[in-house]
Design an enzyme around this catalytic site. Structure first.
Site, short mmCIF file in Angstrom:
data_model
loop_
_atom_site.label_atom_id
_atom_site.label_comp_id
_atom_site.label_asym_id
_atom_site.label_seq_id
_atom_site.Cartn_x
_atom_site.Cartn_y
_atom_site.Cartn_z
N GLY A 173 0.78 -1.23 0.00
CA GLY A 173 0.00 0.00 0.00
C GLY A 173 0.81 1.28 0.00
N GLY A 175 2.88 2.63 -2.30
CA GLY A 175 2.70 3.35 -3.55
C GLY A 175 1.27 3.84 -3.70
N ASP A 176 0.32 3.03 -3.27
CA ASP A 176 -1.08 3.44 -3.29
C ASP A 176 -1.29 4.71 -2.47
OD1 ASP A 176 -2.24 1.46 -4.89
OD2 ASP A 176 -2.37 0.06 -3.23
N ALA A 177 -0.66 4.77 -1.30
CA ALA A 177 -0.83 5.92 -0.42
C ALA A 177 -0.29 7.19 -1.07
CB ALA A 177 -0.14 5.67 0.92
N GLY A 180 -2.68 8.07 -3.84
CA GLY A 180 -3.92 8.60 -3.28
C GLY A 180 -3.78 10.04 -2.86
#
Length: 404
Positions: A173, A175-177, A180
């Protein structure tokens, strides 16, 4: 004294999102006062069970991994394969300013929830969509998790390390964070634009595009000959590097003015005899003598424990810090003092230091709560009642498997 309000109070958001990136956007909006309704399938967001791969509990009562991107929301479960389920989502979207999803666009189009169809019905809607690789090119239709589309595709997984090392794998997560966060900025820009013009818009971002943006310095510099991965024995600046200390722990120095740091640090080492050594006392010279210099520098750092070096060199007004461990952050004094982590106690009695959205406002509060997420469809009855469904209607829809 009048209680301060949250900056986004009055904003309503409908999320049809899974995993981390999109839910992290709406988590931030929720913390800042928006009412966020998360719409899941009857089975629930797959992120509800990912925690078991990370040795975390995944029960309705205790699911900290799922809570991080999903706290402070309302939860509705709809079967969008059924017309009544789609109708309920259409009505929900009509009550909101923002609709956000990472469902693949062909599936959204088939269901009638693509931008073209929704914008005709709701022209003021801010429609937010997220992909792995963007909408054009040979990989447009590919699914993408952050490990593959963000870290691997950008080169970061291999080139951020040093020569000969195994490619690193960032925590789930991460990279997702980052993605986002930049998508959230786009959402807020669209919201400002709408408040000024009254017009809705389509907002999009991707894992691959975000990874290139965050990796900007390397993307640009490699086109001028800068090479990655780096050789651990030949840094561009030895005082912008990592060193192991006597206790086996590591520190990181961050220096711009090499010559100034050289004078201060080698004086601290008791080596004033080296201050005029023309092999080492300028950045240009030391880059030509790294094979001689690095063993000397590493040898000195091996003579004292990490924390002692951090204190001594920090007192010289040089930027330095310990290279810590993720497991230390839950009790890190600086993190606790600033509310970067917040304690949440679960029914089991376990108290977990949960990461908090790291933004504060002087004129507004931020959400101090960290609401537990609960079961799939926890708020279905409440939310649907607000858009005109009776208890009997919801009960019948539940019997038919349309809601949960």
């Amino acid at each position: 004294m009048e209680e301060r309000k949250l900056p986004l109070e009055g904003l309503k958001v409908i999320e049809l999102g899974t995993h981390f990136a999109v839910p992290s956007v709406t988590r931030m909006l929720a913390d800042w006062g928006a009412e966020v309704v998360k719409v899941e399938s009857i089975a629930g967001d797959a992120w509800r069970i990912v925690g078991r791969n990370q040795k975390c509990p995944i029960t309705d009562e205790e699911n900290p991994f799922f809570m991080v991107p999903n706290a402070n929301k309302k939860f509705v479960a709809l079967n969008l394969k059924e017309e009544q389920g789609k109708e309920a989502l259409i009505k929900l979207i009509g009550t909101a300013e923002i609709f956000i999803s990472n469902m693949r666009m062909p599936a959204l189009t088939k269901l009638g929830f693509d931008y073209q169809q929704l914008s005709k019905r709701y022209p003021e809607l801010i429609y937010v969509h997220f992909t792995g690789y963007g909408y054009k090119g040979p990989d447009a239709a590919k699914p993408g998790f952050d490990s593959v589309a963000f870290w691997a595709r950008s080169g970061a997984m291999l080139d951020w390390g040093t020569k000969g090392n195994f490619p690193f794998l960032a925590p789930t997560g991460a990279g997702d964070a980052m993605t986002g966060s930049i998508l959230c900025a786009g959402v807020l820009a669209a919201l400002i634009g709408k408040r000024e013009t009254g017009k809705g818009t389509f907002v999009s971002s991707s894992l691959m595009g975000s990874s290139i943006w965050y990796n900007n310095a390397a993307v640009v510099s490699t086109q001028y000959g800068n090479q990655f991965p780096k050789d651990k024995d030949h840094p561009a600046n030895p005082f912008g590097w990592q060193y192991e200390c006597a206790d086996g722990e590591w520190l990181m120095i961050g220096v711009v003015d090499y010559a100034d740091a050289y004078r201060k640090i080698f004086h601290l080492f008791g080596r004033d005899d080296m201050l005029e050594d023309e092999r080492f006392n300028t950045i240009t010279a030391v880059q030509q003598h790294m094979d001689e210099f690095m063993p000397v520098l590493r040898g000195y750092f091996k003579t004292k424990p990490r924390d002692e070096w951090v204190k001594l060199i920090g007192e010289l007004n040089i930027v330095i810090g310990k290279i810590g461990h993720i497991s230390e952050l839950a009790e890190d004094e600086q993190a606790v003092a600033n509310g970067f982590v917040r304690p949440v106690t679960f029914p089991s009695g376990k108290t977990v230091a949960m990461p908090a959205v790291p933004v504060e406002f002087s004129a507004y509060d931020t959400a101090s709560r960290y609401e537990k997420t609960g079961a799939v469809g926890r708020d279905t009855d409440e939310v649907l009642s607000q858009i005109g469904y009776t208890g009997a209607q919801v009960g019948e829809m539940r019997k038919q498997g349309i809601v949960k």
